[in-house]
Design a protein around this motif. Structure first.
Motif, PDB file in Angstrom:
ATOM      1  N   THR A  98       9.907  26.842   1.704  1.00 40.46           N
ATOM      2  CA  THR A  98       9.779  25.904   0.276  1.00 40.46           C
ATOM      3  C   THR A  98       9.217  24.776   1.523  1.00 40.46           C
ATOM      4  O   THR A  98       7.955  24.633   2.149  1.00 40.46           O
ATOM      5  N   LEU A  99       8.039  24.450   0.510  1.00 41.72           N
ATOM      6  CA  LEU A  99       6.427  23.538   0.228  1.00 41.72           C
ATOM      7  C   LEU A  99       7.363  21.558  -0.279  1.00 41.72           C
ATOM      8  O   LEU A  99       6.540  20.694  -0.308  1.00 41.72           O
ATOM      9  N   ASP A 100       8.781  21.533  -0.516  1.00 40.81           N
ATOM     10  CA  ASP A 100       9.069  20.091  -1.092  1.00 40.81           C
ATOM     11  C   ASP A 100       9.339  18.930   0.013  1.00 40.81           C
ATOM     12  O   ASP A 100       9.701  18.114   0.080  1.00 40.81           O
ATOM     13  N   ASN A 101       9.395  19.834   1.403  1.00 37.33           N
ATOM     14  CA  ASN A 101       9.789  18.529   2.630  1.00 37.33           C
ATOM     15  C   ASN A 101       8.400  18.644   3.395  1.00 37.33           C
ATOM     16  O   ASN A 101       8.350  18.291   4.813  1.00 37.33           O
ATOM     17  N   ASN A 102       7.459  19.192   2.896  1.00 42.83           N
ATOM     18  CA  ASN A 102       5.919  19.138   3.677  1.00 42.83           C
ATOM     19  C   ASN A 102       5.361  17.947   2.649  1.00 42.83           C
ATOM     20  O   ASN A 102       4.231  16.981   3.701  1.00 42.83           O
ATOM     21  N   THR A 103       5.548  16.831   2.127  1.00 37.07           N
ATOM     22  CA  THR A 103       5.323  15.666   1.593  1.00 37.07           C
ATOM     23  C   THR A 103       6.593  14.558   0.912  1.00 37.07           C
ATOM     24  O   THR A 103       7.353  15.114   1.288  1.00 37.07           O
ATOM     25  N   ARG A 104       6.078  13.337   1.901  1.00 32.01           N
ATOM     26  CA  ARG A 104       6.913  12.312   2.478  1.00 32.01           C
ATOM     27  C   ARG A 104       5.405  10.753   0.740  1.00 32.01           C
ATOM     28  O   ARG A 104       4.882  10.856   2.141  1.00 32.01           O
ATOM     29  N   THR A 105       6.851  10.590   0.328  1.00 27.58           N
ATOM     30  CA  THR A 105       5.811   9.286   0.049  1.00 27.58           C
ATOM     31  C   THR A 105       6.087   7.654   1.205  1.00 27.58           C
ATOM     32  O   THR A 105       7.016   7.522   1.161  1.00 27.58           O
ATOM     33  N   LEU A 106       5.006   6.810   1.628  1.00 24.10           N
ATOM     34  CA  LEU A 106       5.338   5.970   2.616  1.00 24.10           C
ATOM     35  C   LEU A 106       4.817   4.640   1.560  1.00 24.10           C
ATOM     36  O   LEU A 106       3.596   4.741   1.059  1.00 24.10           O
ATOM     37  N   THR A 107       5.550   3.241   1.784  1.00 22.54           N
ATOM     38  CA  THR A 107       4.702   1.959   1.545  1.00 22.54           C
ATOM     39  C   THR A 107       5.305   1.389   2.742  1.00 22.54           C
ATOM     40  O   THR A 107       5.747   1.271   3.530  1.00 22.54           O
ATOM     41  N   VAL A 108       3.358   0.814   2.941  1.00 19.31           N
ATOM     42  CA  VAL A 108       3.837  -0.374   3.418  1.00 19.31           C
ATOM     43  C   VAL A 108       3.375  -1.666   2.390  1.00 19.31           C
ATOM     44  O   VAL A 108       2.391  -1.642   2.604  1.00 19.31           O
ATOM     45  N   ASP A 109       3.967  -2.753   3.558  1.00 20.22           N
ATOM     46  CA  ASP A 109       3.591  -3.729   3.152  1.00 20.22           C
ATOM     47  C   ASP A 109       3.096  -4.413   3.972  1.00 20.22           C
ATOM     48  O   ASP A 109       3.701  -5.165   4.644  1.00 20.22           O
ATOM     49  N   ARG A 110       1.584  -5.250   3.521  1.00 17.44           N
ATOM     50  CA  ARG A 110       1.220  -5.961   4.657  1.00 17.44           C
ATOM     51  C   ARG A 110       1.182  -7.530   3.901  1.00 17.44           C
ATOM     52  O   ARG A 110       0.802  -8.277   4.868  1.00 17.44           O
ATOM     53  N   GLY A 111       1.762  -7.885   3.688  1.00 20.63           N
ATOM     54  CA  GLY A 111       2.215  -9.385   2.681  1.00 20.63           C
ATOM     55  C   GLY A 111       0.721  -9.615   2.154  1.00 20.63           C
ATOM     56  O   GLY A 111      -0.529  -8.763   2.145  1.00 20.63           O
ATOM     57  N   ALA A 153       0.897  -0.968  -0.095  1.00 20.18           N
ATOM     58  CA  ALA A 153       0.106  -0.179  -0.256  1.00 20.18           C
ATOM     59  C   ALA A 153       1.133   0.933   0.059  1.00 20.18           C
ATOM     60  O   ALA A 153       1.905   1.781   0.265  1.00 20.18           O
ATOM     61  N   VAL A 154       0.691   1.995  -0.833  1.00 21.45           N
ATOM     62  CA  VAL A 154       1.126   3.510  -0.935  1.00 21.45           C
ATOM     63  C   VAL A 154       0.041   4.605  -0.203  1.00 21.45           C
ATOM     64  O   VAL A 154      -1.354   4.539  -0.082  1.00 21.45           O
ATOM     65  N   PHE A 155       0.758   5.081   0.755  1.00 17.92           N
ATOM     66  CA  PHE A 155       0.513   6.847   1.477  1.00 17.92           C
ATOM     67  C   PHE A 155       1.460   7.579   0.966  1.00 17.92           C
ATOM     68  O   PHE A 155       2.725   8.165   1.133  1.00 17.92           O
ATOM     69  N   ARG A 156       0.610   8.821   1.090  1.00 20.91           N
ATOM     70  CA  ARG A 156       1.613   9.944   1.064  1.00 20.91           C
ATOM     71  C   ARG A 156       0.953  10.971   2.419  1.00 20.91           C
ATOM     72  O   ARG A 156      -0.024  11.431   2.270  1.00 20.91           O
ATOM     73  N   VAL A 157       2.554  10.854   2.952  1.00 19.43           N
ATOM     74  CA  VAL A 157       2.099  12.150   3.816  1.00 19.43           C
ATOM     75  C   VAL A 157       2.055  12.896   3.869  1.00 19.43           C
ATOM     76  O   VAL A 157       3.517  13.678   3.645  1.00 19.43           O
TER      77      VAL A 157
END
Length: 799
Positions: free
Chosen positions: A319-332, A295-299
């Protein structure tokens, strides 16, 4: 180490090319000394004139004798154009930051330091660089995620996704040519590879002169410093996201942290108002559900009152470039299979099976004994019937050996096909190891298992890493005869320590301190709500009384009977690479009979407990990929481990990886077998774009038969790491300079480098030798000394 600012330290000395003639010089000086003694023994010259005359003639003789040794004057000077000065200009995105609204960026300061007329159409190198070029070969490079050669600082655009500052500086110092005299670094010090700086390896190499750009952090900015995700065995497997948000200029203001799914839909949100002196806060939003697999989330963090954080909105951020991160979660990806084996049909299995019916990821194939073994004797059933009549009606041909004497009657439920568990509990590693992640034993005595099966169960837990749960039926634990058996050795409670207490009655269930810390044992978000739930639970009467736990075991829940005796109710411990859980309560079903709400709670408890059993249990095929930084470059080592059905390493296989980048482009990689570990296949992938990546591994054996597939993923956030901190890192810049013998220079004083860099000790020098006795001044000195001696004698009247 260099000695900048103290003048030239290049050597200058005299060398005698024929030292073997020294004996002639000594002989010559001896003869001169005898002649001088005889000459001045009867001379009328007295006092200082006599001494001066003798000294003049002796020095003249010494100069003439030195000519026999062929003296030369040696001078060493930097060879023009042979030594290099490397100028490293930071070209990363952090240099595009302006510390004040509408002010100059740090990149503008770098260009002003390196260029003459940086705003003109054809800027040229600064005057101090031209002056250095008279002595050195000046090489200009830009650094971000890698080092690139540039002709002029006009090529800098300050859009680099990372700052491989430390590794770039060390590479520049250790040039193979060995002609680097110094390295000049212009940067704000915000490196994404600070761990690459190794002072113990800096004894050799060129000094580093750091030019610090920037003075302070911008007045207003939000930054996601760290973002991690943790999955728990709670109901519906929610994901807890932990995000640290640094806020500058947001005192008294509310900041929202939003979690968006891959489609851009908001799935979680948390708001916090920063205090007057609060600069950082840790958010912990919970995503209630995510689909199986990757699963991919954007924080995102932004001012709470703004739907979108834009520079023209409520707050002007740097700057706004440090306001967002992409995160992956592997539930299996299931199904996760748990083998349930019981000595009789009971209420516990009914409620357990009903609870797991709603969990599509967990399967519960079951082996239930409906009649025990019977002693061998001649059956008196229907005329001509020679088999056990208890097997009648199971559709098996009469007379088969499986139905004959001295065999228990078993039934299979929830099996995958008609062959699974057809011979009862697995007797070989191939039938147990690769098929199941956990085993549940309920109301079943130890005599049901053969010694080989018990050893197999022990290996299943210790070597395979599976889980074992023993429920508190009347024929489990001590009453079941598990003492001094392989299964008994694994249990977290002692079975040989039996107390004299009466059977437990009206036993109340309660969590211990360790139990409150385990998420899978709780059913409510708040402790107070869970305490109220347990207070309303019915009392229990079927308790396998355990009076002592083994070292390393943890009691997660206890039972307290009517006489205030406490007994362990839920105990767990690690055993080898797996885990063992003991639930000593044999009538948990009473809880579900109380009312519909209690039944739902009990079902949830069973689901979470079984999820806990299968969590972190390895599969026959495992795929792991973790982003690492090597010399400032992001690299993802992908590792695939393969095991056969008996849980032995499988080498005769080929593994192919398919990597899907954020733009949807697919790349095929072929793995190589590891040279150090059997069954391990490895490959490396070098990501270039920011975003979420997915990788699918496909394994086939030597005959081409598919062994399985696995999918996982990772996220690359180069700008988030690059802009995590916007304050200049003076400490790192000073450390690089001090460790190498350089100096920290203010950007306003960068022109001073042209004054003291030419005075450094340089690796490439030019040596010149000039014969001394060929010079006119040498002969002149001899003539002057002899003439002086003559003048002294004439002044004394001896001539």
């Amino acid at each position: 180490m260099s000695n900048w600012g103290k003048g030239s330290n290049l050597p200058m000395h005299i060398l005698f090319q024929h030292p073997e003639r020294l004996w002639l010089v000594i002989l010559w000086l001896g003869i001169v000394a005898v002649l001088l003694w005889r000459s001045y023994a009867g001379s009328v010259i007295r006092g200082g004139r006599r001494v001066a005359a003798i000294a003049c003639k002796a020095l003249a003789a010494l100069l003439l004798g030195a000519c026999l040794l062929d003296p030369v004057h040696i001078t060493e000077a930097p060879k023009k154009g042979a030594n290099e000065i490397i100028i490293l200009a930071d070209n990363s995105a952090s240099l595009s930051i302006a510390e004040q609204a509408k002010g100059k960026t740090r990149g503008d300061e770098i260009k002003s330091a390196l260029l003459k007329g940086p705003q003109s159409k054809t800027p040229t190198d600064a005057a101090w660089i031209d002056k250095l070029s008279e002595h050195f070969r000046v090489r200009m490079q830009s650094l971000d995620d890698r080092v690139r050669g540039i002709d002029s600082a006009a090529a800098l655009d300050f859009k680099g996704p990372a700052s491989a500052l430390c590794s770039s500086v060390q590479t520049a110092r250790d040039q193979r040519s060995g002609a680097v005299a110094a390295v000049v670094v212009l940067s704000d010090g915000n490196a994404t590879d600070p761990q690459a700086w190794a002072p113990q390896s800096l004894s050799k190499g060129a000094p580093v002169f750091t030019v610090l750009v920037g003075e302070k952090a911008p007045a207003c900015d939000l930054s996601l410093r760290t973002v991690t995700a943790q999955q728990t065995p709670f109901e519906d497997s929610p994901v807890t996201i932990t995000a640290t948000v640094d806020a500058t200029g947001f005192a008294g203001k509310a900041v929202a942290l939003r979690v968006l799914d891959e489609a851009g839909k908001e799935v979680a949100k948390e708001i916090h108002t920063y205090g007057a002196a609060e600069m950082s806060y840790v958010y912990r939003p919970r995503v209630p559900w995510s689909k199986p697999g990757v699963a991919v989330f954007r924080v995102q963090c932004s001012p709470a009152l703004a739907d979108k954080a834009t520079p023209g909105g409520l707050t002007q951020e740097a700057t706004l470039d440090n306001n967002t991160r992409t995160l992956t979660v592997d539930r299996g990806m299931g199904p996760y299979r748990i083998l349930y084996v019981a000595g009789r049909p009971n209420w516990e299995y009914k409620f357990l099976r009903r609870a797991m019916a709603s969990d599509t990821e967990v399967q519960l194939p079951s082996l239930i004994r409906i009649a025990k073994r019977e002693p061998k004797f001649e059956w008196r059933g229907r005329p001509g019937e020679a088999s056990n009549p208890l097997f009648r009606g199971f559709g098996v041909k009469e007379g088969e050996e499986a139905q004959r004497y001295d065999q228990p009657v078993l039934t299979r439920l929830g099996t995958r096909d008609k062959l699974e568990l057809v011979d009862g509990f697995p007797k070989t590693a191939e039938l147990l190891m690769g098929e199941y992640r956990a085993i549940i034993i309920d109301d079943l005595e130890a005599e049901f298992f053969t010694q080989e099966q018990m050893n197999l169960v022990e290996r299943f837990v210790s070597a395979r890493g599976g889980s074992l749960l023993m429920l508190g039926g009347q024929e489990c634990f001590g009453p079941g005869g598990y003492e001094a058996t392989p299964i008994g050795r694994m249990l977290p409670v002692y079975l040989d320590k039996i107390g004299a207490a009466a059977p437990a009655e009206d036993a109340r269930f309660a969590l211990t301190r360790e139990g409150w810390l385990e998420p899978w044992t709780r059913l409510r978000a708040e402790q107070a709500e869970d305490e109220q739930r347990m207070a309303a639970m019915p009392t229990f009467y079927s308790v396998n009384q355990a009076f002592s736990i083994k070292p390393g075991a943890s009691i997660l829940a206890t039972l307290t009977d009517a006489t205030a005796h406490n007994y362990p109710a839920l105990v767990t411990q690690r055993y080898g690479t797996g885990r063992v859980v003991a639930l000593t309560v044999g009538d948990v079903w009473r809880w579900g009979m109380k009312d519909p709400d209690a039944s739902k709670d009990m079902d949830k408890m069973w689901r979470q407990m079984l999820r806990y059993l299968v969590t972190d249990v390895p599969d026959r095929m495992e795929l792991r990929s973790v982003v690492r930084s090597v010399s400032g470059q992001d690299v993802v080592p992908c590792q695939v481990r393969l095991r056969d059905a008996a849980w032995l390493a499988q080498d005769d296989a080929t593994v192919q990886l398919e990597v899907t980048s954020p733009d949807g482009k697919k790349t095929l990689l072929f793995t190589e077998p590891s040279l150090t570990e059997a069954g391990l296949f490895e490959a490396e992938y070098y990501p270039r774009k920011a975003g979420a990546y997915r990788v699918k591994a496909t394994a086939k054996d030597s005959t081409g038969k598919a062994l399985g597939e696995k999918t996982t993923g990772w996220a690359l956030n180069p700008l988030a790491d690059e802009l995590a901190s916007l304050a200049p890192n003076r400490a790192l810049m000073e450390r690089m300079a001090n460790d190498t013998g350089g100096k920290v220079i203010a950007v306003a004083d960068v022109a001073s480098l042209a004054e003291f860099l030419p005075k450094l000790e340089v690796p490439v020098i030019e040596r010149k030798s000039v014969p001394l006795w060929h010079n006119g001044w040498w002969l002149a000195a001899v003539v002057v000394l002899l003439a002086g001696e003559w003048a002294l004698r004439r002044a004394s009247g001896t001539i």
